[in-house]
Each structure stands twice: as structure tokens, then as C-alpha cells.
Design an enzyme around this catalytic site. Sequence first.
Site, short mmCIF file in Angstrom:
data_model
loop_
_atom_site.label_atom_id
_atom_site.label_comp_id
_atom_site.label_asym_id
_atom_site.label_seq_id
_atom_site.Cartn_x
_atom_site.Cartn_y
_atom_site.Cartn_z
N VAL A 198 -0.22 7.26 -3.54
CA VAL A 198 -0.40 5.91 -3.50
C VAL A 198 0.16 5.44 -1.91
O VAL A 198 1.63 5.79 -1.88
CB VAL A 198 0.31 5.28 -4.60
CG1 VAL A 198 0.55 3.62 -4.26
CG2 VAL A 198 -0.39 5.50 -5.88
N GLY B 104 -1.09 6.60 0.77
CA GLY B 104 -1.25 7.45 1.58
C GLY B 104 -1.71 7.67 3.02
O GLY B 104 -1.92 8.66 3.29
N GLY B 105 -1.99 6.27 3.45
CA GLY B 105 -2.40 6.52 4.77
C GLY B 105 -3.53 7.09 5.05
O GLY B 105 -4.63 6.90 4.28
N ASP C 56 -5.18 3.98 -0.43
CA ASP C 56 -4.63 2.97 0.37
C ASP C 56 -5.52 1.83 0.62
O ASP C 56 -6.44 1.90 0.09
CB ASP C 56 -4.23 3.70 1.65
CG ASP C 56 -2.92 3.15 2.48
OD1 ASP C 56 -2.87 1.89 2.42
OD2 ASP C 56 -2.10 4.04 2.73
N LEU C 57 -5.24 0.82 1.25
CA LEU C 57 -5.89 -0.28 1.74
C LEU C 57 -7.33 0.11 2.25
O LEU C 57 -7.11 1.24 3.10
CB LEU C 57 -5.09 -1.18 2.40
CG LEU C 57 -3.94 -1.85 2.11
CD1 LEU C 57 -3.14 -2.70 3.11
CD2 LEU C 57 -4.20 -2.96 0.68
N ASP D 293 -6.02 -1.92 -4.05
CA ASP D 293 -4.72 -2.35 -3.82
C ASP D 293 -3.81 -2.08 -5.02
O ASP D 293 -3.93 -2.01 -6.33
CB ASP D 293 -5.12 -4.04 -4.13
CG ASP D 293 -3.67 -4.88 -4.10
OD1 ASP D 293 -2.76 -4.26 -3.94
OD2 ASP D 293 -3.87 -6.03 -3.91
N MET D 294 -2.70 -1.35 -4.52
CA MET D 294 -1.70 -0.67 -5.51
C MET D 294 -1.11 -1.68 -6.59
O MET D 294 -0.58 -1.18 -7.49
CB MET D 294 -0.75 0.14 -5.03
CG MET D 294 0.16 -0.70 -3.87
SD MET D 294 1.40 0.39 -2.95
CE MET D 294 2.01 -0.76 -1.88
N LYS E 181 5.31 8.47 -0.76
CA LYS E 181 6.23 8.96 0.28
C LYS E 181 6.46 7.60 1.30
O LYS E 181 5.81 6.95 1.82
CB LYS E 181 5.70 9.86 1.08
CG LYS E 181 6.78 10.22 2.17
CD LYS E 181 5.86 11.54 3.10
CE LYS E 181 4.88 11.12 3.74
NZ LYS E 181 4.99 10.29 4.73
N HIS F 166 10.25 1.60 -0.13
CA HIS F 166 11.35 1.01 0.74
C HIS F 166 10.77 -0.01 1.55
O HIS F 166 11.38 -0.93 1.99
CB HIS F 166 12.08 1.95 1.55
CG HIS F 166 11.38 2.59 2.66
ND1 HIS F 166 11.96 3.27 3.71
CD2 HIS F 166 9.85 2.43 2.91
CE1 HIS F 166 11.12 3.81 4.53
NE2 HIS F 166 9.85 3.20 4.11
#
Length: 373
Positions: free
Chosen positions: A216, A218-219, A240-241, A260-261, A274, A278
Site C-alpha cells: 500500500v 508502493g510508488g 498507489d494513486l 485510494d487507500m 513502507k 508517518h
Amino acid sequence: MDGPAGDKLSNNGENYDGMFESEEEKLAGQAEAWKYTFAFVESLAVKSVVLLGIPDIIAHHGHRATLSLSQIAAELPSEKPDVNCLFRILRFLVAKNFFRADTSEGANEVRYGLTPASKWLVKDGVAAPSLSITALLLMQNDVTMMAPWHHFNDCVLDGGVAFEKANGLHVWDYAAAHPDYNGLFNQAMACNTNFVIKALLSTYGGFQGLNSLVDVGGGIGITIAEIVKAHPTINGINYDLPHVVATAPRFPGVKHVGGDMFKKVPSADAVFMKLIMHDWADEDCVKILKQCRKAIPDEGKVIIVDVVLNTQEKTGVVPSLGLVSDLVMLAHTSGGKERSEEQWENLLKEGGFPRFYVIAIPALQSVIEAFPY
């Protein structure tokens, strides 16, 4: 009351020298104050030589090579480089141990070589990709990313988000509207992945037995691709988006999914995140965790790679780097922060994961393995 002869007074009569316990403390404090005043000089001087490709120029001749000023200047993309300007920048960076200076081949000619620090800023293709943080340095020192730091005082007085005050948009909306910035950001995240994933795979065994894993946030899919490469039985989903996965290359065993997560997470045996949590405030993290809980079976888990903040830490790669990262979150996100183990515990419980373990890996981040039961 007048101070002793020679003491300097403020406008209200306060004795400035009286603030210091000794002359030594006063001078040491002055040196520290000057350091903070000009702290930006080091980072931007390094940025200049990275943009010029000087670490790469030296590395092309061998990691132990040394080149003269004229040799370096001859390889710059300019017919008439300002050699004196170059000399002054290199002289400063030698004093800061970013480059080394060798005069053994002649007292009148300094030859410049790489140090352990500058080896980390040789671009990919010259050094191993896992040994370059060039993209991270260029992103963090980009004008867009530097501007929010000038708004910390405004945030203290008025609230709000530093990035939005500086750039007019939330960081993710800004990335969607500015492809060049989005590319810079994705390169920096891929750069970070190169060495974090190596640390993760070398010490963490929690991917064993998984048939499917969704990354999630993940780029462009670098991380999940490396996990699947190391564990070929896993079917990987890079989530990802849409504008992010649109630029993602193909990887064996990896499916790219845009979405969208906050609304949905694709189903899998486990969820991997990852450096995602944050970026977000607590209430947003809880929303993400609840979507993760819906995506996994009762025996599933969430694998989080993020900082577990320890403000008392005095050892490690860079002591207090977790606190530096916390201020980066303050500058660039809407409520993101680094968290202590106690803060992680509270967050995970509220998100539906009452049981968790913190697992150390050889990186700034740790693994937080969380379970719904």
C-alpha cells in the site's frame, strides 16, 4: 543596577554576559550559534557538486582516484567553467570531509578524491544503486521542498500545514499537478527503497508462507518487486494513486493497481506499508489501518516499515535522525509524524490490530508486525 565595568547591557539593562557561566561557555555557545546560522551552506554546497556530477567524474576514474582541479573542470558540461568558483566550493567541502585533498604528487597541485560520505552521492550507474542517496538529497534540497521550512513559525502561531502555506496545495495534490516534481519524488522514494529493502530482506523472515502481498503506497513498485524476487511464490500487488502507478514499469510477479487507500485496499494474505504511516495524522492512519483490516483474513497481518522513535537514543547510524525525520514530516505532510512504540501501540489498537511486535533491522526504520488477533 549597573553591571561590572566592560559588561554589555541590553536596552532594559540586562547583563548579557551574565547569562554565561564562563568565558569558555560564551565562546563555545557563539561557535554553536554560528554553526546553526550557516547550517544550510553544507547541504547546498553538496547539492551544487552533485548537480555538476563531480562525485561521478571522480568515480569514473576509480573509487580511489584523485583528480586535479583542471581535470575535473575539463569534464564539466561547459566550455568555460569558472575554475576559481569551483576551487572555492571544493576547498570548503574538503574542510567538511566530503572530499579528500591529496598533495602527495606535487605541493602546487591539489588532487581531489572521494570520501565515505561522497561515495554515497555518486549517481546510479557509477556506483551500485543501493549505495546512492543522490535522489533523496536532490529532492530534499529542491525549492519546493525547502520552502515549507520557512513557515514553521507561522504554523506555531496560526496552525496549518507548512507545505500548503508554501506551495498552495497538499503535497499529494501538488505531486499530481506537477509531473516534474512527481518524478523527483518517485525517484527519491525508489532511492530510499534501494537500501531499506536490502536491510529488510537480510533480517526479516515474515514474508515466508505468504501467497499474496499488497504494498500500500508502493510508488512505482520497486519494493514489492524486490520482495517477490526474493520470495517468488508471492503474488505481488503494487497499490498507489493512479497518477503514480501510471509511471510504474513492469515487474515479474507484480500487478499495479491504482486507487485510494482511504477507501479500499486490495485483498491479500498480508498488507505491507513502507514509510506510509508517518506521512499521516493519527486519525488518517486509523482509517488506513481499518481498510487494511478489511483486506486481510483473520490470520493475516500488516507489515509496517517505519521509524520507532526513541528520543534517548545515542547510538546508531545517525543519533537523533529520527527527530530530524519528524521535522521533515512537519514540513512536508498534513499531520504526519514519527512515533514512539507507545504511540504505535495506541494507533494499532484503534485501527484493529491489538497485537504487534517491533523487529529491528539495520536501518533507521524498524519492522512493526501487527495482527488482528
